[in-house]
Design a protein around this motif. Sequence first.
Motif, PDB file in Angstrom:
ATOM      1  N   GLU A  12      32.169  50.872 -45.371  1.00 34.04           N
ATOM      2  CA  GLU A  12      32.621  49.620 -44.912  1.00 34.04           C
ATOM      3  C   GLU A  12      33.946  49.121 -45.934  1.00 34.04           C
ATOM      4  OE1 GLU A  12      30.122  47.030 -48.330  1.00 34.04           O
ATOM      5  OE2 GLU A  12      28.826  48.076 -46.577  1.00 34.04           O
ATOM      6  N   TYR A  13      34.389  50.115 -46.552  1.00 37.99           N
ATOM      7  CA  TYR A  13      35.514  50.014 -47.537  1.00 37.99           C
ATOM      8  C   TYR A  13      36.842  50.376 -46.474  1.00 37.99           C
ATOM      9  CZ  TYR A  13      31.767  50.037 -50.783  1.00 37.99           C
ATOM     10  OH  TYR A  13      30.694  49.856 -51.381  1.00 37.99           O
ATOM     11  N   THR A  14      37.062  49.930 -45.392  1.00 34.28           N
ATOM     12  CA  THR A  14      38.244  50.276 -44.715  1.00 34.28           C
ATOM     13  C   THR A  14      39.150  49.157 -45.033  1.00 34.28           C
ATOM     14  OG1 THR A  14      37.275  48.708 -43.032  1.00 34.28           O
ATOM     15  CG2 THR A  14      36.869  51.245 -42.791  1.00 34.28           C
ATOM     16  N   TYR A  15      40.655  49.495 -44.661  1.00 39.05           N
ATOM     17  CA  TYR A  15      41.783  48.520 -45.122  1.00 39.05           C
ATOM     18  C   TYR A  15      42.702  48.579 -44.027  1.00 39.05           C
ATOM     19  CZ  TYR A  15      43.769  52.449 -47.207  1.00 39.05           C
ATOM     20  OH  TYR A  15      44.434  53.705 -47.363  1.00 39.05           O
ATOM     21  N   GLU A  16      43.497  47.638 -43.973  1.00 38.58           N
ATOM     22  CA  GLU A  16      44.825  47.731 -43.010  1.00 38.58           C
ATOM     23  C   GLU A  16      45.785  48.289 -43.592  1.00 38.58           C
ATOM     24  OE1 GLU A  16      44.426  44.096 -40.039  1.00 38.58           O
ATOM     25  OE2 GLU A  16      44.398  43.385 -42.100  1.00 38.58           O
ATOM     26  N   ASP A  17      46.491  49.126 -42.778  1.00 38.46           N
ATOM     27  CA  ASP A  17      47.782  49.858 -43.126  1.00 38.46           C
ATOM     28  C   ASP A  17      48.579  49.737 -41.615  1.00 38.46           C
ATOM     29  OD1 ASP A  17      49.731  51.325 -44.027  1.00 38.46           O
ATOM     30  OD2 ASP A  17      48.835  53.107 -44.177  1.00 38.46           O
ATOM     31  N   GLY A  18      49.630  48.646 -41.706  1.00 38.59           N
ATOM     32  CA  GLY A  18      50.248  48.313 -40.626  1.00 38.59           C
ATOM     33  C   GLY A  18      49.379  47.980 -39.416  1.00 38.59           C
ATOM     34  N   VAL A  19      49.576  48.645 -38.384  1.00 35.18           N
ATOM     35  CA  VAL A  19      48.598  48.309 -37.167  1.00 35.18           C
ATOM     36  C   VAL A  19      47.415  48.923 -37.154  1.00 35.18           C
ATOM     37  CG1 VAL A  19      50.633  47.675 -35.735  1.00 35.18           C
ATOM     38  CG2 VAL A  19      50.059  50.157 -35.688  1.00 35.18           C
ATOM     39  N   LEU A  20      47.327  49.882 -38.370  1.00 28.66           N
ATOM     40  CA  LEU A  20      46.245  50.911 -38.245  1.00 28.66           C
ATOM     41  C   LEU A  20      45.213  50.464 -39.207  1.00 28.66           C
ATOM     42  CD1 LEU A  20      47.878  54.589 -38.317  1.00 28.66           C
ATOM     43  CD2 LEU A  20      46.897  53.214 -36.148  1.00 28.66           C
ATOM     44  N   LEU A  21      44.104  50.871 -38.940  1.00 27.24           N
ATOM     45  CA  LEU A  21      42.988  50.746 -40.103  1.00 27.24           C
ATOM     46  C   LEU A  21      42.621  52.029 -40.694  1.00 27.24           C
ATOM     47  CD1 LEU A  21      40.350  48.451 -38.188  1.00 27.24           C
ATOM     48  CD2 LEU A  21      42.089  47.869 -40.070  1.00 27.24           C
ATOM     49  N   VAL A  22      42.551  52.055 -42.119  1.00 26.69           N
ATOM     50  CA  VAL A  22      42.335  53.241 -42.656  1.00 26.69           C
ATOM     51  C   VAL A  22      41.046  53.428 -43.341  1.00 26.69           C
ATOM     52  CG1 VAL A  22      43.506  54.798 -44.353  1.00 26.69           C
ATOM     53  CG2 VAL A  22      44.871  53.278 -43.037  1.00 26.69           C
ATOM     54  N   CYS A  23      40.399  54.447 -43.411  1.00 26.46           N
ATOM     55  CA  CYS A  23      39.001  54.724 -44.122  1.00 26.46           C
ATOM     56  C   CYS A  23      39.391  55.538 -45.517  1.00 26.46           C
ATOM     57  CB  CYS A  23      37.929  55.298 -43.479  1.00 26.46           C
ATOM     58  SG  CYS A  23      36.524  55.767 -44.292  1.00 26.46           S
ATOM     59  N   PRO A  24      39.253  54.864 -46.656  1.00 24.51           N
ATOM     60  CA  PRO A  24      39.444  55.746 -47.968  1.00 24.51           C
ATOM     61  C   PRO A  24      38.355  56.964 -48.033  1.00 24.51           C
ATOM     62  CG  PRO A  24      38.786  53.783 -48.303  1.00 24.51           C
ATOM     63  CD  PRO A  24      38.677  53.626 -47.070  1.00 24.51           C
ATOM     64  N   GLU A  25      37.236  56.712 -47.311  1.00 25.25           N
ATOM     65  CA  GLU A  25      36.039  57.751 -47.702  1.00 25.25           C
ATOM     66  C   GLU A  25      36.289  58.833 -46.786  1.00 25.25           C
ATOM     67  OE1 GLU A  25      33.079  56.652 -49.233  1.00 25.25           O
ATOM     68  OE2 GLU A  25      34.531  55.229 -50.089  1.00 25.25           O
ATOM     69  N   CYS A  26      36.731  58.804 -45.737  1.00 23.90           N
ATOM     70  CA  CYS A  26      37.095  60.282 -45.043  1.00 23.90           C
ATOM     71  C   CYS A  26      38.334  60.355 -44.398  1.00 23.90           C
ATOM     72  CB  CYS A  26      36.126  60.103 -43.780  1.00 23.90           C
ATOM     73  SG  CYS A  26      36.470  59.083 -42.507  1.00 23.90           S
ATOM     74  N   ALA A  27      39.347  59.385 -44.701  1.00 23.64           N
ATOM     75  CA  ALA A  27      40.830  59.362 -44.534  1.00 23.64           C
ATOM     76  C   ALA A  27      40.926  59.312 -43.103  1.00 23.64           C
ATOM     77  CB  ALA A  27      41.377  60.550 -45.081  1.00 23.64           C
ATOM     78  N   HIS A  28      40.023  58.822 -42.327  1.00 19.09           N
ATOM     79  CA  HIS A  28      40.112  58.503 -40.685  1.00 19.09           C
ATOM     80  C   HIS A  28      41.002  57.156 -40.389  1.00 19.09           C
ATOM     81  CE1 HIS A  28      39.436  58.645 -36.819  1.00 19.09           C
ATOM     82  NE2 HIS A  28      38.619  57.432 -36.497  1.00 19.09           N
ATOM     83  N   GLU A  29      41.899  57.234 -39.644  1.00 18.61           N
ATOM     84  CA  GLU A  29      42.801  56.289 -39.217  1.00 18.61           C
ATOM     85  C   GLU A  29      42.664  55.864 -37.655  1.00 18.61           C
ATOM     86  OE1 GLU A  29      46.760  57.467 -40.347  1.00 18.61           O
ATOM     87  OE2 GLU A  29      46.490  57.305 -42.460  1.00 18.61           O
ATOM     88  N   TRP A  30      42.629  54.709 -37.566  1.00 23.47           N
ATOM     89  CA  TRP A  30      42.552  54.380 -36.056  1.00 23.47           C
ATOM     90  C   TRP A  30      42.992  52.963 -35.712  1.00 23.47           C
ATOM     91  CZ3 TRP A  30      38.922  53.652 -39.778  1.00 23.47           C
ATOM     92  CH2 TRP A  30      38.128  52.153 -39.802  1.00 23.47           C
ATOM     93  N   GLU A  31      43.329  52.642 -34.453  1.00 29.10           N
ATOM     94  CA  GLU A  31      43.811  51.462 -34.048  1.00 29.10           C
ATOM     95  C   GLU A  31      42.678  50.576 -33.759  1.00 29.10           C
ATOM     96  OE1 GLU A  31      46.998  50.898 -31.178  1.00 29.10           O
ATOM     97  OE2 GLU A  31      47.446  53.052 -31.450  1.00 29.10           O
ATOM     98  N   PRO A  32      42.814  49.375 -34.445  1.00 27.97           N
ATOM     99  CA  PRO A  32      41.641  48.482 -34.305  1.00 27.97           C
ATOM    100  C   PRO A  32      41.661  47.900 -32.776  1.00 27.97           C
ATOM    101  CG  PRO A  32      43.267  47.125 -35.369  1.00 27.97           C
ATOM    102  CD  PRO A  32      43.733  48.771 -35.371  1.00 27.97           C
ATOM    103  N   GLY A  33      40.274  47.777 -32.318  1.00 30.12           N
ATOM    104  CA  GLY A  33      40.322  47.466 -30.801  1.00 30.12           C
ATOM    105  C   GLY A  33      40.255  48.522 -29.836  1.00 30.12           C
ATOM    106  N   GLN A  34      40.786  49.604 -30.352  1.00 29.58           N
ATOM    107  CA  GLN A  34      40.585  50.930 -29.655  1.00 29.58           C
ATOM    108  C   GLN A  34      39.314  51.698 -29.839  1.00 29.58           C
ATOM    109  OE1 GLN A  34      43.257  53.970 -30.858  1.00 29.58           O
ATOM    110  NE2 GLN A  34      42.857  55.278 -28.970  1.00 29.58           N
TER     111      GLN A  34
END
Length: 69
Positions: A12-34
Amino acid sequence: MSLPNCPKCSSEYTYEDGVLLVCPECAHEWEPGQEVEEDGVVAIDANGNRLENGDTVTVIKDLKVKGAP
Ligand SMILES: [Zn+2]
């Protein structure tokens, strides 16, 4: 404003990085809505068909059997 949990590790500790969402736990990045697969993995068989799970493959094979009672 609430951000969606990480689709990969459900953090649940995700944060926004530009247009991407980033997870600090596993370093996963994805586009919200996708939409992302629940486990983040899409299985493709030799024919290029997407596999949901092993049971689906077994059912498809059974359906291809013709002429047998
Ligand atoms: Zn994560």
